[in-house]
Design an enzyme around this catalytic site. Structure first.
Site, PDB file in Angstrom:
ATOM      1  N   TYR A   1      39.187 -14.078 -39.184  1.00 13.80           N
ATOM      2  CA  TYR A   1      38.257 -14.183 -40.320  1.00 13.80           C
ATOM      3  C   TYR A   1      38.067 -12.802 -40.973  1.00 13.80           C
ATOM      4  CZ  TYR A   1      33.941 -15.394 -42.837  1.00 13.80           C
ATOM      5  OH  TYR A   1      32.978 -15.600 -43.802  1.00 13.80           O
TER       6      TYR A   1
ATOM      7  N   SER B   1      33.021 -11.625 -47.706  1.00 19.77           N
ATOM      8  CA  SER B   1      32.000 -11.644 -46.653  1.00 19.77           C
ATOM      9  C   SER B   1      31.661 -10.196 -46.321  1.00 19.77           C
ATOM     10  CB  SER B   1      32.580 -12.319 -45.404  1.00 19.77           C
ATOM     11  OG  SER B   1      31.842 -11.967 -44.248  1.00 19.77           O
TER      12      SER B   1
HETATM   13  C1  BGC Z   1      29.898 -15.688 -41.864  1.00 25.64           C
HETATM   14  C2  BGC Z   1      28.639 -16.073 -41.122  1.00 25.64           C
HETATM   15  C3  BGC Z   1      27.966 -14.860 -40.534  1.00 25.64           C
HETATM   16  C4  BGC Z   1      27.800 -13.769 -41.569  1.00 25.64           C
HETATM   17  C5  BGC Z   1      27.193 -12.500 -41.005  1.00 25.64           C
HETATM   18  C6  BGC Z   1      29.597 -14.578 -42.831  1.00 25.64           C
HETATM   19  O1  BGC Z   1      30.755 -14.203 -43.479  1.00 25.64           O
HETATM   20  O2  BGC Z   1      30.400 -16.820 -42.544  1.00 25.64           O
HETATM   21  O3  BGC Z   1      28.961 -17.011 -40.117  1.00 25.64           O
HETATM   22  O4  BGC Z   1      26.698 -15.222 -40.030  1.00 25.64           O
HETATM   23  O5  BGC Z   1      29.050 -13.474 -42.138  1.00 25.64           O
HETATM   24  O6  BGC Z   1      27.791 -12.099 -39.810  1.00 25.64           O
END
Ligand code: BGC
Length: 261
Positions: free
Chosen positions: A158, A145
């Site tokens: 996360y 991410s």
């Molecule tokens: C998340 C999203 C978020 C995006 C940008 C991703 O890794 O799953 O929920 O909108 O990052 O912040």
């Protein structure tokens, strides 16, 4: 289209929805053989199998929890039983939930780390050990991410898991490069998937996200799937240990766009 992906066996975790589904369907278009892992009984994996087969690919599905070692082993065994090998492992299954860090329970922390980091480790380990044993110059692709580098308040578990995924990817890439096994990361920004459905149903919240994207729009799952097929194909044969940010510029400090600073 990537001719070399035809018949390749591609295992995808969390394949019944969101980015996993988009990647599964794109590999179907490439006429690959796709092994879908899903968690919930009410997943629409049957429909995805039909879409893949209608496009000329092949697909099977197996239920499993990526945090359970025995389920991950079963996933690999199932791939080999059905299609004879494993060429590409896509670690996609992931979860997130919003909690201010001072209120985050150990249970919630652990759950996110288990799925997003430990799950990816387990499937990477099992796929790589199969590839080593059978001398397969395979590919591992981890879905990270933008939050493997952008700090994200209220999502500390996360962000920590994705930072971990990035370093795990780089370490495995270094370790197995001599064997011809490539390990890469895709780090999506804000993409229109069910994980974001609540947020993107709210126009104000959606605009706040768009304001963080220099290209000015929320990404489509197909744009991430396009990165995955390229990374799995021979077209990227000299690329390993890399993190491909597919984020419309989100990691490029949008606050500085107007030239201030
Ligand atoms: C998340 C999203 C978020 C995006 C940008 C991703 O890794 O799953 O929920 O909108 O990052 O912040």
């Amino acid at each position: 289209m990537y001719k070399d992906l035809e018949n390749k066996v591609v295992v995808i975790t969390g394949a019944s929805t969101g980015l996993g589904k988009a990647m599964a369907e794109r590999f179907g278009k490439e006429k690959a053989r796709v092994v879908l892992n899903y968690l919930k009984d009410d997943s629409d994996y049957q429909e995805i199998i039909q879409t893949i087969e209608a496009a000329g690919g092949k697909a099977v599905a197996i239920k499993g929890d990526v945090t359970k070692e025995e389920d991950v082993k079963k996933l690999m065994e199932y791939a080999v039983e059905k299609f004879g090998t494993i060429d590409v492992m896509i670690n996609n299954a992931g979860i997130e939930n919003e909690v201010p860090s001072e209120k985050l329970t150990l249970e919630d922390w652990q759950k996110v780390i288990d799925v997003n980091l430990t799950g990816m480790f387990l499937a990477s380990r099992e796929a790589i050990s199969y590839m080593l044993e059978h001398n397969i110059k395979g590919n591992v692709i981890n879905m990270s991410s933008v939050h493997d580098r952008i700090p994200w308040p209220h999502f500390v578990h996360y962000a920590a898991s994705k930072g971990g995924v990035k370093m795990m990817t780089e370490t495995l890439a270094l370790e197995y490069a001599p064997k011809g096994i490539r390990v890469n990361n895709i780090s999506p920004g804000a993409i229109d998937t069910p994980i974001n459905a609540e947020k993107f149903n709210d126009p104000k919240a959606t605009q706040e996200v768009i304001d963080l994207i220099p290209m000015g729009y929320i990404g489509k799952p197909e744009q991430i799937a396009a990165c995955a097929v390229w990374l799995a194909s021979e077209e990227s044969s000299y690329v390993t240990g890399m993190t491909l940010y597919a984020d419309g510029g989100m990691t490029k400090y949008p606050g500085f766009q107007a030239g201030k600073g």
